[in-house]
Design a protein around this motif. Structure first.
Motif, PDB file in Angstrom:
ATOM      1  N   ILE A  10     -50.135 -11.272 -44.143  1.00 27.03           N
ATOM      2  CA  ILE A  10     -49.909 -12.530 -44.861  1.00 27.03           C
ATOM      3  C   ILE A  10     -51.239 -13.044 -45.415  1.00 27.03           C
ATOM      4  O   ILE A  10     -52.254 -13.003 -44.722  1.00 27.03           O
ATOM      5  CB  ILE A  10     -49.323 -13.593 -43.909  1.00 27.03           C
ATOM      6  N   LEU A  46     -39.352  -8.887 -52.464  1.00 21.65           N
ATOM      7  CA  LEU A  46     -38.994  -7.484 -52.217  1.00 21.65           C
ATOM      8  C   LEU A  46     -38.056  -7.432 -51.033  1.00 21.65           C
ATOM      9  O   LEU A  46     -38.328  -8.013 -49.985  1.00 21.65           O
ATOM     10  CB  LEU A  46     -40.247  -6.659 -51.915  1.00 21.65           C
ATOM     11  N   PHE A  48     -36.326  -4.724 -48.866  1.00 22.19           N
ATOM     12  CA  PHE A  48     -36.154  -3.319 -48.463  1.00 22.19           C
ATOM     13  C   PHE A  48     -34.921  -3.159 -47.581  1.00 22.19           C
ATOM     14  O   PHE A  48     -34.597  -4.035 -46.769  1.00 22.19           O
ATOM     15  CB  PHE A  48     -37.377  -2.846 -47.656  1.00 22.19           C
ATOM     16  N   TYR A  49     -34.252  -2.030 -47.728  1.00 25.88           N
ATOM     17  CA  TYR A  49     -33.118  -1.713 -46.853  1.00 25.88           C
ATOM     18  C   TYR A  49     -33.092  -0.195 -46.671  1.00 25.88           C
ATOM     19  O   TYR A  49     -33.641   0.551 -47.490  1.00 25.88           O
ATOM     20  CB  TYR A  49     -31.805  -2.247 -47.442  1.00 25.88           C
TER      21      TYR A  49
ATOM     22  N   LEU B  56     -37.175   0.193 -43.145  1.00 21.73           N
ATOM     23  CA  LEU B  56     -36.575  -0.848 -42.309  1.00 21.73           C
ATOM     24  C   LEU B  56     -36.204  -2.040 -43.193  1.00 21.73           C
ATOM     25  O   LEU B  56     -36.619  -2.125 -44.350  1.00 21.73           O
ATOM     26  CB  LEU B  56     -37.560  -1.288 -41.221  1.00 21.73           C
ATOM     27  N   ARG B  57     -35.432  -2.961 -42.630  1.00 25.93           N
ATOM     28  CA  ARG B  57     -34.967  -4.128 -43.403  1.00 25.93           C
ATOM     29  C   ARG B  57     -36.090  -5.165 -43.504  1.00 25.93           C
ATOM     30  O   ARG B  57     -36.147  -6.108 -42.728  1.00 25.93           O
ATOM     31  CB  ARG B  57     -33.731  -4.732 -42.739  1.00 25.93           C
ATOM     32  N   GLY B  58     -36.982  -4.953 -44.460  1.00 26.93           N
ATOM     33  CA  GLY B  58     -38.129  -5.851 -44.633  1.00 26.93           C
ATOM     34  C   GLY B  58     -37.973  -6.721 -45.857  1.00 26.93           C
ATOM     35  O   GLY B  58     -37.506  -6.269 -46.900  1.00 26.93           O
ATOM     36  N   THR B  59     -38.360  -7.992 -45.734  1.00 20.21           N
ATOM     37  CA  THR B  59     -38.307  -8.925 -46.854  1.00 20.21           C
ATOM     38  C   THR B  59     -39.698  -9.517 -47.046  1.00 20.21           C
ATOM     39  O   THR B  59     -40.317  -9.957 -46.081  1.00 20.21           O
ATOM     40  CB  THR B  59     -37.312 -10.061 -46.557  1.00 20.21           C
ATOM     41  N   SER B  71     -43.351 -12.559 -44.671  1.00 19.82           N
ATOM     42  CA  SER B  71     -42.756 -11.260 -44.389  1.00 19.82           C
ATOM     43  C   SER B  71     -41.811 -11.370 -43.206  1.00 19.82           C
ATOM     44  O   SER B  71     -42.002 -12.198 -42.314  1.00 19.82           O
ATOM     45  CB  SER B  71     -43.829 -10.210 -44.102  1.00 19.82           C
ATOM     46  N   VAL B  73     -39.353  -8.468 -40.919  1.00 16.83           N
ATOM     47  CA  VAL B  73     -38.866  -7.095 -40.799  1.00 16.83           C
ATOM     48  C   VAL B  73     -37.841  -7.017 -39.671  1.00 16.83           C
ATOM     49  O   VAL B  73     -38.139  -7.380 -38.534  1.00 16.83           O
ATOM     50  CB  VAL B  73     -40.021  -6.098 -40.519  1.00 16.83           C
ATOM     51  N   PHE B  75     -34.987  -4.475 -37.611  1.00 17.28           N
ATOM     52  CA  PHE B  75     -34.650  -3.084 -37.337  1.00 17.28           C
ATOM     53  C   PHE B  75     -33.337  -2.747 -38.074  1.00 17.28           C
ATOM     54  O   PHE B  75     -32.651  -3.619 -38.590  1.00 17.28           O
ATOM     55  CB  PHE B  75     -34.515  -2.871 -35.823  1.00 17.28           C
TER      56      PHE B  75
END
Lengths: 56, 131
Positions: A10, A46, A48-49, B56-59, B71, B73, B75
């Motif tokens: 961060i 963003l 992610f998956y 992984l399920r990260g935003t 951020s 994350v 699992f």
């Protein structure tokens, strides 16, 4: 469990990136870059998956 | 809302197209679907799992000047709460303009109570939130 590497922290500056995308609004492939979004004054989220054809 | 949401997985753009065309749940999705088959971007953000080749399920929330503001994350087996993502995004946008304020846990949207951390507030957070 999973095995991941160190990540951006961060407050750090995110290096510019480019992605090839599928854009559902156009029904076509496209390119998107962080530099372009920054030029437009936009925030970027963003999301992610793990994989298509699973839940997000 | 002044933001570009990009969904990213290690699938290719071709699979993204096939999935969006076949899954009714995605009929109304308007976000560009980013392809990261090499895992390069996923690695940068620390969500690439070397054991599976999946992300992984990260935003991640990035400001217009390119700073990483937030951020999260999860699992594989835990979905994200979009209300909480929107809350954090709105708070980040607000705080980017109001650097001296802080958004407490129950802050939801502009107009809700914020805190201005000062010496006066030490030991008086309850009063600051409730009076």
């Amino acid at each position: 469990m999973s095995e991941t590497t160190n990540r951006l922290q961060i407050g750090q500056s995110v290096p510019d990136f480019e992605l090839t995308t599928y854009d559902p609004t156009q029904g076509d492939f496209s390119e998107i870059s962080l530099a372009e979004l920054k030029n437009q004054g936009k925030w970027t989220i963003l999301f992610f998956y793990p994989a298509d054809f699973t839940f997000v | 809302m002044g933001a570009e949401v990009i969904t990213v997985s290690t699938d290719t753009q071709f699979v993204h197209l096939a999935w969006q065309n076949s899954e009714k749940e995605l009929r109304d999705v308007k976000y560009p679907m980013g392809a990261d088959p090499t895992g390069k971007l996923s690695r940068q953000f620390g969500v690439y799992d070397e054991n599976t080749g999946l992300a992984l399920r990260g935003t991640f929330i990035i400001s217009p000047d390119g700073t990483l503001f937030n951020s999260e994350v999860n699992f594989y087996n835990l979905g994200r709460n979009i209300d909480e993502l929107m809350r954090k995004f709105k708070a980040n946008m607000y705080l980017a303009r109001k650097a001296t304020e802080a958004c407490p846990s129950k802050w939801k949207d502009e107009g809700d109570k914020t805190l201005e951390p000062t010496a006066k507030m030490v030991g008086k957070v309850w009063e600051a939130l409730n009076e």
